[in-house]
Design an enzyme around this catalytic site. Structure first.
Site, PDB file in Angstrom:
ATOM      1  N   ARG A 204       0.853  -1.175   0.000  1.00 59.14           N
ATOM      2  CA  ARG A 204       0.000   0.000   0.000  1.00 59.14           C
ATOM      3  C   ARG A 204       0.896   1.235   0.000  1.00 59.14           C
ATOM      4  O   ARG A 204       2.013   1.202   0.527  1.00 59.14           O
ATOM      5  CB  ARG A 204      -0.890   0.029   1.250  1.00 59.14           C
ATOM      6  CG  ARG A 204      -2.068  -0.933   1.216  1.00 59.14           C
ATOM      7  CD  ARG A 204      -3.148  -0.459   0.243  1.00 59.14           C
ATOM      8  NE  ARG A 204      -4.343  -1.303   0.257  1.00 59.14           N
ATOM      9  CZ  ARG A 204      -4.597  -2.249  -0.643  1.00 59.14           C
ATOM     10  NH1 ARG A 204      -3.743  -2.493  -1.629  1.00 59.14           N
ATOM     11  NH2 ARG A 204      -5.715  -2.949  -0.578  1.00 59.14           N
ATOM     12  N   HIS A 252      -1.662   0.953  -9.714  1.00 57.82           N
ATOM     13  CA  HIS A 252      -2.352   0.045  -8.776  1.00 57.82           C
ATOM     14  C   HIS A 252      -2.954  -1.118  -9.565  1.00 57.82           C
ATOM     15  O   HIS A 252      -4.171  -1.361  -9.524  1.00 57.82           O
ATOM     16  CB  HIS A 252      -3.429   0.788  -7.974  1.00 57.82           C
ATOM     17  CG  HIS A 252      -3.801   0.035  -6.709  1.00 57.82           C
ATOM     18  ND1 HIS A 252      -4.054   0.644  -5.506  1.00 57.82           N
ATOM     19  CD2 HIS A 252      -3.934  -1.306  -6.460  1.00 57.82           C
ATOM     20  CE1 HIS A 252      -4.354  -0.272  -4.593  1.00 57.82           C
ATOM     21  NE2 HIS A 252      -4.275  -1.459  -5.147  1.00 57.82           N
TER      22      HIS A 252
END
Lengths: 289, 289
Positions: A204, A252
């Site tokens: 993350r 992502h």
């Protein structure tokens, strides 16, 4: 079994979920549901759902879900653990490690510069890789890398990190984002990495102190970085990562759940709940994953 | 056993060969040698060597050696088959296939354009790959790709090629360069590939008709190409491949023999010859590999 869907669940997902759960009674917003299937739901999407027995996330990371103060308390939450997503994550980790080990990003830069120049080649067993995180994805990536001959170490909280960093030239981050791991990859962490080593962040954005990473890149302490996730997504225009010559960005996209296999996982978990068995991959709200 | 070294054999190679062959009597240029160990030797380097019993190449591809009209006739020639080189070639093939399958080259282009946009993700078992050539390197690459879940077909001369091309979206070339394979990848070949598929050329530049490849790329028939080898090397400045947005170049660096393991292969082969046994990987001069 009345099922509420909330969040980023498109037509493809709905088709696969309906096929996997022919017995489902699909709830409309406002209906009292037995279980909720959610993907990054809007804050408050589950507020007032008093009958809920299970919240099943379609996402592996649940830090956003847990940050919603309106989340019904006490209801069990199950994370997604999709075998297709773990395989995709292992593929991305392997691609990044192969490219860093063999210098393929450097060759791409030389192509743009018009430079024909080969560099020395090393064997995979001469390259140490440390994988941060030993959940489904960390283990899948570590196994795939070890299968290719890399010297792989796995790190989880509670193990001493500095010796593993010093012995590795590639760090692959696959930690969950929790209060214990937020900002872990900071100036101190980068200083503990072997000089000139590389970072692959598939966890993350919140794991990385981005200003510290940029400083470590510019000092050469971190030679290259492959980054899939960022503090703010989409990465803002003008952010230094966009044009940094030694940063390889992904939007992502390292691994997505596959609606086909993930819908089977959801169906199995909802049926376990319905039949009074324990669903798989339950989240510890205190621990955060 | 008097051994002549000829060609691109640097100090590292010499050190490894000396360590692997402590019994060797190293020949000076002009000495009559029993065996020659060569790496892309200058034309004429072996002319007049009348006592030679074996020519051992440090290169896997011997088309340059065989093209030398002064090569002593009748002397057995052994190619290099270095396990470290096969492993390196399999790594490069796997990196290229992973990048093409998952669209990582497209993400690199989007990064340069400042575009944040993910594309759909498919499973490896939905991707067909055909490997041209079933020698040591073709087999090593094919096995590595199959291990990752790709649908892999291997092609060798004599098998019908068109159905394999039509069923694959990635073609990996690892053929030897012979009169039968020179120019095989031409306009007709590219037209037989599935529309929008990709080429990975890790064989030789002479396999590809470069003008035909450029036309197929520009027509979109070939979506992307990863090219390690070229008709002329180094690739001339100003060649269209340098700046083509859908060509990923390597400077003939997909796989190098590793002097450590290759020297062991050489030592075993020279001792086999000395002891009257058949050396491994003998070249069929007529066939060209």
């Amino acid at each position: 079994m009345k099922i509420l869907l909330a969040g980023e669940i498109d037509a493809g997902w709905r088709r696969n979920l309906a096929a996997a759960l022919p017995e489902a009674d699909w709830a409309y917003r406002g209906d009292a549901a037995d279980v909720a299937v959610v993907a990054n739901p809007a804050r408050g999407a589950l507020a007032g759902q008093r009958r809920l027995g299970l919240i099943q996330s379609l996402w592996a990371g649940v830090e956003g879900l847990l940050a919603d103060p309106t989340l019904p308390p006490g209801v069990p939450i199950a994370r997604m653990a999709d075998p297709a997503m773990s395989a995709a994550m292992a593929e991305t980790a392997l691609w990044a490690v192969l490219a860093l080990h063999r210098g393929f990003f450097a060759y791409a830069r030389r192509q743009r510069e018009g430079v024909w120049q080969a560099h020395a080649q090393r064997r995979a067993d001469e390259v140490g890789v440390v994988v941060l995180g030993q959940g489904e994805m960390g283990r899948a990536a570590g196994a795939r890398l070890a299968q290719q001959g890399y010297r792989v170490a796995g790190w989880r909280r509670g193990v001493e990190l500095a010796p593993l960093l010093a012995a590795s030239e590639i760090v692959v981050n696959l930690l969950p984002l929790t209060e214990a791991t937020r900002g872990l990859l900071d100036a101190r962490f980068f200083a503990a990495m072997a000089p000139g080593s590389a970072l692959v962040n598939l966890g993350r954005g919140g794991h990385v102190v981005e200003a510290d990473l940029l400083a470590a890149l510019d000092a050469g302490q971190v030679r290259e970085a492959v980054l899939d996730v960022f503090a703010q997504e989409p990465l803002p225009a003008g952010h230094a990562f966009w044009r940094h010559p030694r940063v390889q960005m992904l939007p992502h996209a390292a691994a997505a759940t596959d609606p086909r296999s993930a819908s089977q996982v959801v169906a199995a978990n909802l049926r376990a709940w319905r039949d009074g068995r324990e669903p798989a991959y339950l989240v510890d709200r205190g621990r955060g994953y």
